[in-house]
Design an enzyme around this catalytic site. Structure first.
Site, PDB file in Angstrom:
ATOM      1  N   ALA A  37      10.569  -4.274   0.526  1.00 14.14           N
ATOM      2  CA  ALA A  37      10.952  -5.889   0.189  1.00 14.14           C
ATOM      3  C   ALA A  37       9.510  -6.427   1.145  1.00 14.14           C
ATOM      4  O   ALA A  37       8.884  -6.021   1.943  1.00 14.14           O
ATOM      5  CB  ALA A  37      11.934  -6.098   1.488  1.00 14.14           C
ATOM      6  N   THR A  38       9.489  -7.377   0.179  1.00 15.39           N
ATOM      7  CA  THR A  38       8.686  -8.220   0.444  1.00 15.39           C
ATOM      8  C   THR A  38       8.651  -8.353   2.348  1.00 15.39           C
ATOM      9  O   THR A  38       7.341  -8.976   2.551  1.00 15.39           O
ATOM     10  CB  THR A  38       7.733  -9.467  -0.541  1.00 15.39           C
ATOM     11  OG1 THR A  38       7.794  -8.495  -2.282  1.00 15.39           O
ATOM     12  CG2 THR A  38       6.684 -10.462  -0.399  1.00 15.39           C
ATOM     13  N   MET A  71       6.665  -6.126   4.042  1.00 12.10           N
ATOM     14  CA  MET A  71       5.765  -5.903   4.012  1.00 12.10           C
ATOM     15  C   MET A  71       4.814  -7.131   4.758  1.00 12.10           C
ATOM     16  O   MET A  71       3.647  -6.684   5.720  1.00 12.10           O
ATOM     17  CB  MET A  71       5.206  -6.132   2.272  1.00 12.10           C
ATOM     18  CG  MET A  71       4.134  -5.655   2.302  1.00 12.10           C
ATOM     19  SD  MET A  71       3.351  -5.247   0.798  1.00 12.10           S
ATOM     20  CE  MET A  71       2.727  -7.574   0.381  1.00 12.10           C
ATOM     21  N   GLY A  92       5.992  -8.381   7.460  1.00 11.68           N
ATOM     22  CA  GLY A  92       6.241  -8.062   8.889  1.00 11.68           C
ATOM     23  C   GLY A  92       5.111  -6.899   9.158  1.00 11.68           C
ATOM     24  O   GLY A  92       4.362  -6.421  10.377  1.00 11.68           O
ATOM     25  N   LEU A  93       4.973  -5.847   8.327  1.00 11.24           N
ATOM     26  CA  LEU A  93       4.136  -4.835   8.356  1.00 11.24           C
ATOM     27  C   LEU A  93       2.745  -5.452   8.825  1.00 11.24           C
ATOM     28  O   LEU A  93       1.623  -5.654   9.506  1.00 11.24           O
ATOM     29  CB  LEU A  93       3.695  -3.885   7.389  1.00 11.24           C
ATOM     30  CG  LEU A  93       3.970  -2.657   7.711  1.00 11.24           C
ATOM     31  CD1 LEU A  93       4.503  -1.810   8.568  1.00 11.24           C
ATOM     32  CD2 LEU A  93       3.363  -1.580   6.626  1.00 11.24           C
ATOM     33  N   MET A  94       2.179  -6.273   7.463  1.00 14.94           N
ATOM     34  CA  MET A  94       0.865  -6.745   7.345  1.00 14.94           C
ATOM     35  C   MET A  94       0.787  -7.554   9.073  1.00 14.94           C
ATOM     36  O   MET A  94      -0.310  -7.365   9.762  1.00 14.94           O
ATOM     37  CB  MET A  94       0.450  -7.829   6.191  1.00 14.94           C
ATOM     38  CG  MET A  94       0.605  -7.185   5.556  1.00 14.94           C
ATOM     39  SD  MET A  94       0.540  -7.887   3.817  1.00 14.94           S
ATOM     40  CE  MET A  94      -0.801  -7.230   2.318  1.00 14.94           C
ATOM     41  N   GLU A  95       1.634  -8.166   9.485  1.00  9.92           N
ATOM     42  CA  GLU A  95       1.318  -9.292  11.279  1.00  9.92           C
ATOM     43  C   GLU A  95       1.298  -7.819  12.325  1.00  9.92           C
ATOM     44  O   GLU A  95       0.429  -8.880  12.774  1.00  9.92           O
ATOM     45  CB  GLU A  95       2.430 -10.285  11.154  1.00  9.92           C
ATOM     46  CG  GLU A  95       2.548 -11.320   9.893  1.00  9.92           C
ATOM     47  CD  GLU A  95       3.462 -12.162  10.569  1.00  9.92           C
ATOM     48  OE1 GLU A  95       3.526 -13.294  11.605  1.00  9.92           O
ATOM     49  OE2 GLU A  95       4.833 -12.803  10.059  1.00  9.92           O
ATOM     50  N   GLY A 139       2.137 -15.984  14.305  1.00 10.34           N
ATOM     51  CA  GLY A 139       1.720 -16.493  13.067  1.00 10.34           C
ATOM     52  C   GLY A 139       1.400 -17.600  12.807  1.00 10.34           C
ATOM     53  O   GLY A 139       2.554 -18.213  12.950  1.00 10.34           O
ATOM     54  N   HIS A 169       2.449  -9.283  -3.346  1.00 13.20           N
ATOM     55  CA  HIS A 169       2.540  -8.333  -3.144  1.00 13.20           C
ATOM     56  C   HIS A 169       2.719  -7.578  -5.063  1.00 13.20           C
ATOM     57  O   HIS A 169       3.788  -8.345  -5.391  1.00 13.20           O
ATOM     58  CB  HIS A 169       4.666  -8.380  -2.597  1.00 13.20           C
ATOM     59  CG  HIS A 169       5.240  -6.933  -2.548  1.00 13.20           C
ATOM     60  ND1 HIS A 169       6.166  -6.896  -1.779  1.00 13.20           N
ATOM     61  CD2 HIS A 169       4.539  -6.007  -2.973  1.00 13.20           C
ATOM     62  CE1 HIS A 169       6.644  -5.676  -2.096  1.00 13.20           C
ATOM     63  NE2 HIS A 169       5.992  -4.591  -2.282  1.00 13.20           N
ATOM     64  N   THR A 170       1.539  -6.689  -4.810  1.00 13.59           N
ATOM     65  CA  THR A 170       1.793  -6.259  -6.617  1.00 13.59           C
ATOM     66  C   THR A 170       2.246  -5.303  -6.989  1.00 13.59           C
ATOM     67  O   THR A 170       1.712  -5.331  -7.908  1.00 13.59           O
ATOM     68  CB  THR A 170       0.112  -6.316  -6.051  1.00 13.59           C
ATOM     69  OG1 THR A 170      -0.228  -4.558  -5.472  1.00 13.59           O
ATOM     70  CG2 THR A 170      -0.815  -7.276  -5.643  1.00 13.59           C
ATOM     71  N   ARG A 215      -3.429 -15.831  12.406  1.00 15.42           N
ATOM     72  CA  ARG A 215      -2.733 -16.502  13.749  1.00 15.42           C
ATOM     73  C   ARG A 215      -3.388 -17.158  14.931  1.00 15.42           C
ATOM     74  O   ARG A 215      -4.717 -17.469  14.089  1.00 15.42           O
ATOM     75  CB  ARG A 215      -2.316 -14.636  14.659  1.00 15.42           C
ATOM     76  CG  ARG A 215      -1.875 -14.035  13.423  1.00 15.42           C
ATOM     77  CD  ARG A 215      -1.252 -12.703  14.153  1.00 15.42           C
ATOM     78  NE  ARG A 215      -0.443 -12.560  14.843  1.00 15.42           N
ATOM     79  CZ  ARG A 215       0.735 -13.001  14.767  1.00 15.42           C
ATOM     80  NH1 ARG A 215       1.433 -12.630  14.086  1.00 15.42           N
ATOM     81  NH2 ARG A 215       1.146 -12.184  15.642  1.00 15.42           N
TER      82      ARG A 215
END
Length: 132
Positions: free
Chosen positions: A35-36, A39, A41-44, A63, A70-71, A114
């Protein structure tokens, strides 16, 4: 207050793609792929890992902005890793370059901002909002 954060700091966070973090589970799509929102959340989380441990006690980051693409889709069973690099410090505002990769290719990229907060003041303001 100078927080001594400088561009170049990096962080990572990773997770396996399971039924629990698919677009179907999040309600963000109709396909059982990563899920976008997961992703993002993972980047944050990677951005937090880059800087929060360097802040004085009682401080954290929240944040405030995302500009992410999302590619590529990642199926259940693969892993995703997010990497973050601090690229700009403007007072308490922090700007990160973020990327995500699965076991095969890059699946996301963008920027994330952030803001450094003093936790007790931030939480007090949120509690006041809740009590109105």
């Amino acid at each position: 207050m100078d927080f001594n954060l400088r561009p170049g700091l990096t962080g990572e966070k990773r997770e396996a793609v399971t039924e629990n973090n698919t677009a179907l589970q999040y309600g963000s799509g109709g396909v059982a792929v990563y899920a976008t929102p997961a992703m993002i959340g993972l980047m944050e989380g990677a951005s937090i890992a880059a800087v929060d441990h360097l802040l004085p006690p009682g401080y954290s980051t929240v944040g405030i902005s995302l500009n992410v693409q999302h590619t590529a889709a990642t199926p259940v069973g693969l892993n995703v890793i997010a990497r973050s690099e601090l690229i700009e410090v403007d007072g308490r505002r922090l700007v990160f370059k973020v990327e995500a990769f699965d076991d095969r290719e890059q699946v996301g990229r963008g920027t994330h901002e952030r803001f450094i907060i003093q936790m007790d003041k931030f939480l007090k303001k949120a509690e006041l909002k809740a009590s109105k």
